[in-house]
Design a protein around this motif. Structure first.
Motif, PDB file in Angstrom:
ATOM      1  N   ASP A   1       8.511  -1.283   3.082  1.00 34.00           N
ATOM      2  CA  ASP A   1       7.985  -0.587   4.255  1.00 34.00           C
ATOM      3  C   ASP A   1       7.329  -1.620   5.165  1.00 34.00           C
ATOM      4  O   ASP A   1       6.407  -2.315   4.732  1.00 34.00           O
ATOM      5  CB  ASP A   1       6.966   0.461   3.807  1.00 34.00           C
TER       6      ASP A   1
ATOM      7  N   LEU B   1       0.799  -1.220   0.000  1.00 34.56           N
ATOM      8  CA  LEU B   1       0.000   0.000   0.000  1.00 34.56           C
ATOM      9  C   LEU B   1       0.833   1.271   0.000  1.00 34.56           C
ATOM     10  O   LEU B   1       0.282   2.361  -0.101  1.00 34.56           O
ATOM     11  CB  LEU B   1      -0.933  -0.001   1.217  1.00 34.56           C
ATOM     12  N   THR B   2       2.134   1.126   0.123  1.00 38.75           N
ATOM     13  CA  THR B   2       2.987   2.305   0.125  1.00 38.75           C
ATOM     14  C   THR B   2       3.963   2.221  -1.037  1.00 38.75           C
ATOM     15  O   THR B   2       4.173   1.159  -1.626  1.00 38.75           O
ATOM     16  CB  THR B   2       3.757   2.440   1.443  1.00 38.75           C
ATOM     17  N   ALA B   3       4.598   3.330  -1.349  1.00 38.50           N
ATOM     18  CA  ALA B   3       5.526   3.366  -2.467  1.00 38.50           C
ATOM     19  C   ALA B   3       6.737   2.485  -2.218  1.00 38.50           C
ATOM     20  O   ALA B   3       7.319   1.916  -3.147  1.00 38.50           O
ATOM     21  CB  ALA B   3       5.964   4.805  -2.729  1.00 38.50           C
ATOM     22  N   ASP B   4       7.131   2.364  -0.970  1.00 38.46           N
ATOM     23  CA  ASP B   4       8.275   1.535  -0.597  1.00 38.46           C
ATOM     24  C   ASP B   4       7.778   0.121  -0.308  1.00 38.46           C
ATOM     25  O   ASP B   4       7.111  -0.121   0.702  1.00 38.46           O
ATOM     26  CB  ASP B   4       8.966   2.109   0.636  1.00 38.46           C
ATOM     27  N   ARG B   5       8.112  -0.790  -1.192  1.00 41.66           N
ATOM     28  CA  ARG B   5       7.621  -2.159  -1.035  1.00 41.66           C
ATOM     29  C   ARG B   5       8.198  -2.850   0.184  1.00 41.66           C
ATOM     30  O   ARG B   5       7.663  -3.856   0.633  1.00 41.66           O
ATOM     31  CB  ARG B   5       7.932  -2.963  -2.303  1.00 41.66           C
TER      32      ARG B   5
ATOM     33  N   ASN C   1       5.125  -1.398   7.219  1.00 40.94           N
ATOM     34  CA  ASN C   1       3.683  -1.188   7.351  1.00 40.94           C
ATOM     35  C   ASN C   1       2.877  -1.966   6.317  1.00 40.94           C
ATOM     36  O   ASN C   1       1.651  -2.089   6.450  1.00 40.94           O
ATOM     37  CB  ASN C   1       3.354   0.300   7.242  1.00 40.94           C
ATOM     38  N   ASN C   2       3.534  -2.487   5.287  1.00 41.87           N
ATOM     39  CA  ASN C   2       2.846  -3.296   4.282  1.00 41.87           C
ATOM     40  C   ASN C   2       2.653  -4.737   4.720  1.00 41.87           C
ATOM     41  O   ASN C   2       2.042  -5.525   3.998  1.00 41.87           O
ATOM     42  CB  ASN C   2       3.638  -3.289   2.973  1.00 41.87           C
TER      43      ASN C   2
END
Length: 126
Positions: free
Chosen positions: A109, A103-107, A111-112
């Motif tokens: 991250d 869900l974030t630009a950094d795969r 938080n994903n």
């Protein structure tokens, strides 16, 4: 709920190698992105590598620089992280994690990823 169990950590001398394993409680490779992360004392958790669900290409963080290799054995519901040429700066708790969506630009991250193992300690010291 999927459970992840890491193993393979330990004490190793600088320049040494370890192979970490992460076993899932059931088949997940087609449903979850799976990643390796680490957290050193006093530092934030950082992503090392991940393999997307249903995919075969593995993505690495820039700092890996070819020293670490992630692999997967689908028949065993297990992913591995081969750590080579270790330095004291690699001392950390290493985690594997799974998540259904990026869900974030950094795969890489954290938080994903919402499913985490308990971690395995890697200490690099002479």
């Amino acid at each position: 709920q999927v459970q992840l169990v890491e193993s393979g950590g330990g004490l190793v001398q600088p320049g040494g190698s370890l192979r970490l394993s992460c076993e899932a409680s059931r088949f997940i490779s087609g449903q979850y992105n799976v990643g390796w992360f680490r957290q050193a004392p006093g530092k934030e958790r950082e992503g090392i590598s991940f393999i997307p669900k249903g995919g075969s290409r593995i993505f690495y963080a820039d700092f890996v620089e070819g020293r670490f290799t992630m692999s997967r054995d689908g028949a065993k519901n297990t992913v591995y992280l081969q750590l080579n040429n270790l330095t004291p700066e690699d001392t950390a708790v290493y985690y594997c994690a799974a998540g259904r969506a990026i869900l974030t630009a950094d795969r890489l991250d954290p938080n994903n990823y919402n499913i985490w193992g308990q971690g395995t300690h890697v200490t690099v010291s002479s």
